[in-house]
Design a protein around this motif. Sequence first.
Motif, PDB file in Angstrom:
ATOM      1  N   TYR A   7     -14.873   7.903  11.494  1.00 55.21           N
ATOM      2  CA  TYR A   7     -15.359   9.286  11.616  1.00 55.21           C
ATOM      3  C   TYR A   7     -15.085   9.994  10.350  1.00 55.21           C
ATOM      4  O   TYR A   7     -13.886   9.573   9.731  1.00 55.21           O
ATOM      5  CB  TYR A   7     -14.836  10.125  12.835  1.00 55.21           C
ATOM      6  CG  TYR A   7     -14.863   9.517  14.109  1.00 55.21           C
ATOM      7  CD1 TYR A   7     -15.951  10.239  15.097  1.00 55.21           C
ATOM      8  CD2 TYR A   7     -14.254   8.537  14.660  1.00 55.21           C
ATOM      9  CE1 TYR A   7     -16.177   9.585  16.249  1.00 55.21           C
ATOM     10  CE2 TYR A   7     -14.433   8.040  16.123  1.00 55.21           C
ATOM     11  CZ  TYR A   7     -15.445   8.691  16.554  1.00 55.21           C
ATOM     12  OH  TYR A   7     -15.896   8.218  18.075  1.00 55.21           O
ATOM     13  N   ARG A   9     -14.158  13.594   8.744  1.00 56.89           N
ATOM     14  CA  ARG A   9     -13.540  14.661   9.195  1.00 56.89           C
ATOM     15  C   ARG A   9     -14.237  15.767   8.178  1.00 56.89           C
ATOM     16  O   ARG A   9     -14.107  15.675   7.060  1.00 56.89           O
ATOM     17  CB  ARG A   9     -11.970  14.693   9.174  1.00 56.89           C
ATOM     18  CG  ARG A   9     -11.387  16.187   9.487  1.00 56.89           C
ATOM     19  CD  ARG A   9     -10.049  16.002  10.088  1.00 56.89           C
ATOM     20  NE  ARG A   9     -10.202  15.563  11.475  1.00 56.89           N
ATOM     21  CZ  ARG A   9      -9.046  14.914  11.960  1.00 56.89           C
ATOM     22  NH1 ARG A   9      -8.021  15.057  11.265  1.00 56.89           N
ATOM     23  NH2 ARG A   9      -8.993  14.545  13.213  1.00 56.89           N
ATOM     24  N   ASP A  12     -12.761  20.795  11.304  1.00 54.92           N
ATOM     25  CA  ASP A  12     -12.366  20.747  12.506  1.00 54.92           C
ATOM     26  C   ASP A  12     -13.240  19.721  13.359  1.00 54.92           C
ATOM     27  O   ASP A  12     -12.952  19.675  14.464  1.00 54.92           O
ATOM     28  CB  ASP A  12     -11.871  21.921  13.241  1.00 54.92           C
ATOM     29  CG  ASP A  12     -13.141  22.842  13.683  1.00 54.92           C
ATOM     30  OD1 ASP A  12     -14.081  22.646  13.184  1.00 54.92           O
ATOM     31  OD2 ASP A  12     -12.778  23.693  14.555  1.00 54.92           O
ATOM     32  N   ASP A  14     -15.049  15.833  13.580  1.00 56.39           N
ATOM     33  CA  ASP A  14     -15.194  14.379  13.197  1.00 56.39           C
ATOM     34  C   ASP A  14     -16.573  14.073  13.636  1.00 56.39           C
ATOM     35  O   ASP A  14     -17.102  13.974  14.759  1.00 56.39           O
ATOM     36  CB  ASP A  14     -14.255  13.639  13.954  1.00 56.39           C
ATOM     37  CG  ASP A  14     -12.930  14.179  13.594  1.00 56.39           C
ATOM     38  OD1 ASP A  14     -12.702  14.476  12.572  1.00 56.39           O
ATOM     39  OD2 ASP A  14     -11.884  13.821  14.417  1.00 56.39           O
ATOM     40  N   ILE A  58     -10.036   7.950  11.149  1.00 58.02           N
ATOM     41  CA  ILE A  58     -10.520   9.359  10.597  1.00 58.02           C
ATOM     42  C   ILE A  58     -10.167   9.449   8.968  1.00 58.02           C
ATOM     43  O   ILE A  58      -9.493   9.065   8.533  1.00 58.02           O
ATOM     44  CB  ILE A  58      -9.672  10.452  11.032  1.00 58.02           C
ATOM     45  CG1 ILE A  58      -9.396  10.364  12.378  1.00 58.02           C
ATOM     46  CG2 ILE A  58     -10.066  12.003  10.483  1.00 58.02           C
ATOM     47  CD1 ILE A  58     -10.771  10.700  13.488  1.00 58.02           C
ATOM     48  N   GLU A  60     -11.315  11.615   5.356  1.00 61.94           N
ATOM     49  CA  GLU A  60     -11.243  12.937   4.851  1.00 61.94           C
ATOM     50  C   GLU A  60     -12.058  12.581   3.494  1.00 61.94           C
ATOM     51  O   GLU A  60     -11.692  11.622   2.665  1.00 61.94           O
ATOM     52  CB  GLU A  60      -9.951  13.429   4.607  1.00 61.94           C
ATOM     53  CG  GLU A  60      -9.925  14.853   4.458  1.00 61.94           C
ATOM     54  CD  GLU A  60      -8.742  15.262   4.630  1.00 61.94           C
ATOM     55  OE1 GLU A  60      -8.267  16.123   5.525  1.00 61.94           O
ATOM     56  OE2 GLU A  60      -7.655  15.135   3.765  1.00 61.94           O
TER      57      GLU A  60
END
Length: 62
Positions: A7, A9, A12, A14, A58, A60
Amino acid sequence: MCEASAYLRNGDKDELLLQDVNKITPDGDILIIEDIFGDRKMVKGKIKEIILLDHKIIIEKN
């Protein structure tokens, strides 16, 4: 199966990038994400969190 889903991010939220991920290869500031079928996605970012029980990775953005 034990593969994870990757995912991205975004604040807030995903956003699903790829399911059935079995390999992530860093290449500088790029992550090459590959699933069990050989499909690949490249994303500029870093791994923020890996949640093994939920099979989630996750990422970023940089």
